[in-house]
Scaffold this motif. Structure first.
Motif, PDB file in Angstrom:
ATOM      1  N   UNK A 109       0.831  -1.276   0.524  1.00  0.00           N
ATOM      2  CA  UNK A 109      -0.220   0.226   0.082  1.00  0.00           C
ATOM      3  C   UNK A 109       1.268   1.125  -0.185  1.00  0.00           C
ATOM      4  N   UNK A 110       1.969   1.109   1.331  1.00  0.00           N
ATOM      5  CA  UNK A 110       2.593   2.302   0.874  1.00  0.00           C
ATOM      6  C   UNK A 110       3.660   2.620  -0.094  1.00  0.00           C
ATOM      7  N   UNK A 111       4.011   1.385  -0.774  1.00  0.00           N
ATOM      8  CA  UNK A 111       4.604   1.331  -1.934  1.00  0.00           C
ATOM      9  C   UNK A 111       3.728   1.937  -3.562  1.00  0.00           C
ATOM     10  N   UNK A 112       2.881   1.953  -3.427  1.00  0.00           N
ATOM     11  CA  UNK A 112       1.834   2.156  -4.701  1.00  0.00           C
ATOM     12  C   UNK A 112       1.089   3.556  -4.328  1.00  0.00           C
ATOM     13  N   UNK A 113       1.036   4.258  -2.914  1.00  0.00           N
ATOM     14  CA  UNK A 113       0.386   5.325  -2.871  1.00  0.00           C
ATOM     15  C   UNK A 113       1.597   6.202  -3.242  1.00  0.00           C
ATOM     16  N   UNK A 114       3.352   6.049  -2.692  1.00  0.00           N
ATOM     17  CA  UNK A 114       4.037   6.676  -3.031  1.00  0.00           C
ATOM     18  C   UNK A 114       4.241   6.763  -4.568  1.00  0.00           C
ATOM     19  N   UNK A 115       4.203   5.851  -5.234  1.00  0.00           N
ATOM     20  CA  UNK A 115       4.688   5.668  -6.422  1.00  0.00           C
ATOM     21  C   UNK A 115       3.530   6.397  -7.266  1.00  0.00           C
ATOM     22  N   UNK A 116       2.490   6.482  -7.099  1.00  0.00           N
ATOM     23  CA  UNK A 116       1.397   7.855  -8.452  1.00  0.00           C
ATOM     24  C   UNK A 116       0.930   8.512  -7.559  1.00  0.00           C
ATOM     25  N   UNK A 117       1.614   8.899  -6.495  1.00  0.00           N
ATOM     26  CA  UNK A 117       1.524  10.492  -5.889  1.00  0.00           C
ATOM     27  C   UNK A 117       2.382  11.075  -6.393  1.00  0.00           C
ATOM     28  N   UNK A 118       3.671  10.525  -6.202  1.00  0.00           N
ATOM     29  CA  UNK A 118       4.993  10.903  -7.384  1.00  0.00           C
ATOM     30  C   UNK A 118       4.653  10.787  -9.151  1.00  0.00           C
ATOM     31  N   UNK A 119       4.050  10.293  -9.365  1.00  0.00           N
ATOM     32  CA  UNK A 119       3.586  10.052 -10.781  1.00  0.00           C
ATOM     33  C   UNK A 119       2.729  10.877 -11.467  1.00  0.00           C
ATOM     34  N   UNK A 120       1.895  11.039 -10.852  1.00  0.00           N
ATOM     35  CA  UNK A 120       0.387  11.670 -10.955  1.00  0.00           C
ATOM     36  C   UNK A 120       0.071  11.099 -12.426  1.00  0.00           C
ATOM     37  N   UNK A 121      -0.585  11.883 -13.651  1.00  0.00           N
ATOM     38  CA  UNK A 121      -1.289  11.171 -14.345  1.00  0.00           C
ATOM     39  C   UNK A 121      -0.311  11.549 -15.653  1.00  0.00           C
ATOM     40  N   UNK A 122       1.033  11.242 -14.767  1.00  0.00           N
ATOM     41  CA  UNK A 122       1.908  11.395 -16.512  1.00  0.00           C
ATOM     42  C   UNK A 122       2.182   9.392 -16.628  1.00  0.00           C
ATOM     43  N   UNK A 123       3.088   9.633 -17.977  1.00  0.00           N
ATOM     44  CA  UNK A 123       3.622   8.572 -17.888  1.00  0.00           C
ATOM     45  C   UNK A 123       4.784   8.581 -18.611  1.00  0.00           C
ATOM     46  N   UNK A 124       5.539   8.050 -17.972  1.00  0.00           N
ATOM     47  CA  UNK A 124       7.287   8.460 -18.473  1.00  0.00           C
ATOM     48  C   UNK A 124       8.082   6.547 -19.021  1.00  0.00           C
ATOM     49  N   UNK A 151      -5.866   2.187 -26.875  1.00  0.00           N
ATOM     50  CA  UNK A 151      -6.329   3.424 -27.382  1.00  0.00           C
ATOM     51  C   UNK A 151      -6.775   4.167 -26.589  1.00  0.00           C
ATOM     52  N   UNK A 152      -7.997   4.473 -26.163  1.00  0.00           N
ATOM     53  CA  UNK A 152      -9.305   4.558 -25.353  1.00  0.00           C
ATOM     54  C   UNK A 152      -8.703   5.718 -24.139  1.00  0.00           C
ATOM     55  N   UNK A 153      -9.002   6.546 -23.800  1.00  0.00           N
ATOM     56  CA  UNK A 153      -8.157   6.714 -22.828  1.00  0.00           C
ATOM     57  C   UNK A 153      -8.987   6.340 -21.534  1.00  0.00           C
ATOM     58  N   UNK A 154      -7.804   6.103 -20.515  1.00  0.00           N
ATOM     59  CA  UNK A 154      -8.427   5.450 -19.192  1.00  0.00           C
ATOM     60  C   UNK A 154      -9.047   5.622 -17.769  1.00  0.00           C
ATOM     61  N   UNK A 155      -9.401   5.162 -17.072  1.00  0.00           N
ATOM     62  CA  UNK A 155      -8.916   5.954 -15.121  1.00  0.00           C
ATOM     63  C   UNK A 155      -8.015   6.597 -15.380  1.00  0.00           C
ATOM     64  N   UNK A 156      -7.443   7.484 -14.529  1.00  0.00           N
ATOM     65  CA  UNK A 156      -6.268   8.301 -14.302  1.00  0.00           C
ATOM     66  C   UNK A 156      -6.385   8.286 -12.515  1.00  0.00           C
ATOM     67  N   UNK A 157      -4.909   8.133 -11.973  1.00  0.00           N
ATOM     68  CA  UNK A 157      -4.707   8.146 -10.600  1.00  0.00           C
ATOM     69  C   UNK A 157      -5.392   9.387  -9.822  1.00  0.00           C
ATOM     70  N   UNK A 158      -6.497   9.522  -8.877  1.00  0.00           N
ATOM     71  CA  UNK A 158      -6.711  11.191  -7.770  1.00  0.00           C
ATOM     72  C   UNK A 158      -5.910  11.246  -6.525  1.00  0.00           C
ATOM     73  N   UNK A 159      -6.008   9.838  -6.077  1.00  0.00           N
ATOM     74  CA  UNK A 159      -6.184  10.345  -4.585  1.00  0.00           C
ATOM     75  C   UNK A 159      -6.098   8.915  -3.090  1.00  0.00           C
ATOM     76  N   UNK A 160      -5.467   8.873  -3.135  1.00  0.00           N
ATOM     77  CA  UNK A 160      -3.980   7.420  -2.105  1.00  0.00           C
ATOM     78  C   UNK A 160      -4.428   8.036  -0.404  1.00  0.00           C
ATOM     79  N   UNK A 161      -5.021   7.100   0.196  1.00  0.00           N
ATOM     80  CA  UNK A 161      -5.368   7.024   1.095  1.00  0.00           C
ATOM     81  C   UNK A 161      -6.259   8.302   1.793  1.00  0.00           C
TER      82      UNK A 161
END
Length: 880
Positions: A652-667, A724-734
């Motif tokens: 949980x902690x790993x995925x939260x930090x990962x997505x909060x840093x990544x936001x809606x970007x796709x590196x 090819x279609x836009x999917x759900x994007x991360x918004x908030x964790x915890x």
């Protein structure tokens, strides 16, 4: 309460007076025939506890005039001249002897042995030297070195050589003992010469003959007499007590209870002073605690190891907490014992550590939940005890740590604490003594090497293990705790002997010795036959008491036990055992039916409700009553090894930090992979799960991490729009949310909320991570109205339209062919389930608030792991 109207001290001789009087008459006859004045005779007794009874017996027979000098060899020597050990003497003090032994071993091995082996050799050397010290002390100082050399040569020629290290220890022990001085050396000087302080010497041997007493008898020649007191002071072998009871006990606990009850009964009968024989020291301490609680006055002549006292435990708590690999339990133990830290702050730190699952102290210092709650200066205090230093500086540092923690005052105010301070030389300037010993035994003339924390802790542990503690006792105690060998001539009204089973009182066991049988024979140490004979004589002396109570247990650790062969050899063994009075009065107990609990608690309604709280109410109303209304809870364990729960928290902690840093970007996949690995290591370190911090149990989870990571990234690529279609994007964790459901308030923490574009606007997607098996996750959504969690989370959001799903994250082994290692298990009827849940909450809580009973259901798997099971007494319910 035991009777107290029979004032008689333990030193008096009410029942064995005839034995002492016969011995005094024998002594009078001997003095008259030889024409010796009583004041010119020294009588050496086998142990100190006989001195006062002997003096009283003489005074009773001779109210006036000078009497003989009743002494032991040690008391006579200390009265003639004080003694202080030289740095390299066999002192009997582990703090000194361990330093000498380690230096001797280091000198002869010259680094050829590893440190662990050297420590073992030093310990064995101390034991061997102490065992031969009485033989060396029985030699005049001028002849002692030659005696040791002769013994070394004789051992080498007559005794087959054992392993190299054993031969080395034997040789060093003889050299050490042969070159030492002893407190009794003054008895070989002119101060104690025949005719100087006395004209006659009478040596009374105990059950085991004293080498020094025998040697002094030879030294005094015709002026000395050696006597075996068994026939005089114990009335002869083969005698039987007036009253003998035998009690067979089921186990150790029953034996302790029956022993205490027997002692109290005998005291109430006026049969004291009473001897409690310490065959089993652990059992004796249990019995003594019971007797103290019953108001019985005790005198413990055996004592116990200083290491078993609370004071020693406090000292070791400091050293355990200072270990860089210390567990959180060890640190909390010190914090709770010390008076320097506020209890409320310590309690808050413990609660935070348990909730966060922080089991290692190094992790607690860095963890965001626990670090702010650590008392100021505490971490620095522990760090101050981690650097290597010489022994004398270690003692100064330990004293400073005890003072800073508030433990020093407690040690100084406690008898065992004072003994601990003396044994370890913790007083200001006391370490100078050990410094002098270190300088004397070091080849360079300088103090010994620097010790690390583990080596110093081992030294402290050995010193405390080698020292004994005897509490201050009442001289008129009703019960005297003593070993079997010291019953000789004591004159007790009653002797109570627990632990008379085949293991504890084995006639064939003898004593443990660091020497082999052949070496004992060559050195003159008592062999197995001599030890067995001495033990048999002590048993016969015990049976001379007017009242003897013998107890034993029938099993130990699940293994059956028989009585000691000596017990079974008693006349009428079977009949006496059947007729024994156990002194434990039976009490009739009437069974009472235990009904299903039906509590009613409308006044204890919680102000807010979580998903887990409502799940408790649905699983079992009584569980809701206990856990939510009474607010009872189990304390989370500070597990030493990570478990499945730690894996879930870490993920949980790993995925939260990962997505909060990544936001809606796709590196990109490679960047995501590297960053997930970095975050995984960072979070494992912060949570104390790394191998270098004692978390070796996390290795299996780290081994499956690549499969978890790749499976999650595969799912994430498709989730964010792989077609090819836009999917759900991360918004908030915890996300911590609450909602009103009048008159109740709902609250909860959602693992993750994504946002998906739709013609009606952003559509929330509630996601809850699951690391359980895939089948279990699929069963959760099978019936939408039975699943509480997703419906409850949906009720926390105000949106009219939303989605909710569990994200099953596995390593792929439990996934089917059409599902990936990470798979979204959606609840398609979450909106209907949400409305049904809202209606159910209002109805169910309304019934509880209206005073409906909250029965314990006692059904299903919920009961198997319920924390309230002991409270509802499910295992004791009576059948309808």
């Amino acid at each position: 309460m035991p009777a107290s109207d029979h004032p008689t001290g333990y030193g008096s001789i009410p029942t064995a007076g005839a034995d002492w009087q016969a011995w005094i008459r024998h002594l009078d006859d001997r003095l008259a025939r030889q024409g010796i004045a009583p004041g010119r005779m020294v009588i050496l007794l086998p142990y100190l506890q006989l001195v006062e009874p002997a003096r009283r017996a003489w005074a009773a027979a001779h109210p006036s005039g000078f009497g003989p000098r009743f002494e032991t060899t040690r008391s006579w020597a200390s009265a003639l001249a004080p003694w202080w050990p030289a740095p390299t003497d066999v002192s009997g003090d582990m703090a000194r002897d361990s330093l000498v032994a380690e230096a001797m071993v280091a000198r002869v091995t010259r680094g050829s042995a590893d440190p662990a082996l050297r420590t073992v050799l030093a310990s064995r050397l101390v034991d061997a030297a102490r065992s031969v010290a009485p033989l060396a002390a029985a030699r005049p100082p001028a002849e002692r070195v030659a005696w040791a050399e002769a013994q070394r040569e004789a051992l080498g020629q007559a005794v087959p050589q054992g392993p190299h290290w054993e031969s080395l220890v034997a040789s060093l022990a003889l050299a050490w003992a042969g070159n030492a001085s002893y407190p009794t050396d003054v008895l070989w000087t002119g101060v104690a010469a025949p005719g100087a302080v006395a004209d006659r010497l009478w040596v009374l041997q105990g059950f085991q003959h004293d080498p020094l007493g025998q040697a002094l008898g030879v030294h005094w020649g015709e002026r000395a007499e050696l006597s075996d007191p068994f026939g005089l002071l114990a009335g002869g072998a083969g005698a039987a007590p007036e009253v003998l009871t035998l009690q067979s006990c089921a186990d150790a606990e029953e034996e302790a209870q029956r022993t205490a009850a027997t002692v109290v009964a005998r005291i109430n009968q006026g049969r004291f002073p009473l001897a409690l024989v310490a065959n089993d020291r652990r059992q004796t301490r249990r019995v003594s605690a019971m007797l103290s609680g019953a108001g019985v006055s005790l005198c413990d002549e055996t004592g116990w190891k200083l290491s078993t006292t609370h004071a020693a435990a406090q000292v070791m708590a400091v050293l355990r907490a200072a270990d860089p690999r210390a567990r959180m339990d060890d640190v909390l133990d010190l914090l709770k014992q010390g008076a320097a830290w506020p209890p409320a702050q310590v309690e808050a730190l413990e609660l935070a550590a348990r909730e966060a699952g922080v089991s290692a102290w190094k992790a607690a210092v860095r963890h965001t939940a626990s670090a702010p709650l650590i008392p100021e200066g505490f971490a620095a205090l522990l760090e101050s005890l981690q650097a290597a230093r010489p022994l004398e500086r270690w003692l100064d540092a330990l004293r400073a740590a005890l003072q800073a923690s508030g433990l020093w005052e407690r040690l100084a105010a406690d008898a065992a604490g004072q003994g601990t301070i003396r044994a370890l030389r913790l007083d200001e300037g006391a370490s100078e003594e050990l410094l002098q010993v270190g300088m004397a035994v070091a080849e360079s003339g300088r103090p010994g090497a620097r010790l690390g924390l583990s080596a110093f802790s081992a030294w402290v542990r050995d010193v405390l293990e080698g020292a004994s503690f005897k509490p201050v006792s009442d001289p008129d105690a009703q019960v005297v705790i003593l070993p079997l060998s010291q019953l000789l001539g004591r004159g007790f009204s009653t002797v109570v002997m627990p632990g008379c089973d085949e293991l504890t009182l084995d006639p064939d066991r003898g004593q443990q010795s660091p020497w082999t049988a052949a070496q004992c024979e060559q050195l003159g140490l008592p062999g197995r036959a001599a030890l067995m004979e001495a033990q048999a004589q002590a048993w016969q002396a015990a049976l001379r008491a007017p009242q003897v109570d013998i107890l034993w247990r029938r099993q130990e650790g699940g293994e059956p036990l028989s009585p000691s062969p000596w017990v079974m050899a008693l006349p009428g063994f079977d009949d006496r055992q059947a007729a024994a009075n156990t002194f434990c009065a039976p009490r009739p107990l009437s069974p009472v039916a235990v009904a299903h609990p039906l509590p009613i608690a409308p006044d204890l309604m919680p102000s807010a409700l979580s998903a887990s709280a409502y799940q408790d109410l649905r699983d079992c109303p009584y569980r809701f009553f206990a856990m939510r209304q009474l607010r009872l809870s189990e304390a989370d364990e500070l597990e030493a090894e990570p478990d499945q729960r730690d894996l879930g928290n870490w993920l949980h902690a790993v995925l939260r930090r990962f997505h909060e840093e990544r936001g809606d970007g796709r590196p990109g996949r490679d960047t995501d992979t590297r960053r997930l690995d970095q975050i995984g290591e960072e979070m494992a370190t912060e949570m104390g799960l790394q191998v270098d911090e004692g978390g070796a149990g996390f290795l299996p989870y780290q081994a499956v991490w690549p499969a978890l990571r790749e499976g999650y990234l595969d799912w994430l690529a498709g989730h964010e729009g792989g077609d090819g279609r836009p999917g759900p994007m991360f918004a908030r964790a915890e996300a911590e949310l609450s909602a009103n459901l009048p008159p109740w308030r709902l609250y909860g923490k959602l693992d993750r909320i994504d946002q998906q574009h739709s013609p009606e606007g952003p559509l929330p997607l509630v996601i809850d991570y699951k690391t359980e098996s895939r089948d279990k996750t699929n069963r959760r959504v099978k019936d939408p109205f039975e699943d509480t969690q997703l419906a409850f989370y949906a009720a926390l959001l105000p949106d009219e339209t939303l989605r909710a799903a569990y994200l099953s994250i596995t390593d792929g082994r439990s996934a089917s062919g059409r599902e990936g290692a990470t798979h979204l298990v959606e609840q398609p009827f979450v909106l209907q389930a949400r409305e049904h849940l809202r209606e159910g909450i209002v109805q169910d809580l309304g019934r509880v608030a209206a005073g409906h009973a909250l029965p314990a259901l006692g059904e299903g798997m919920v009961c198997e792991y319920c924390a309230a099971r002991g409270l509802c007494r499910k295992d004791f319910w009576s059948a309808p």
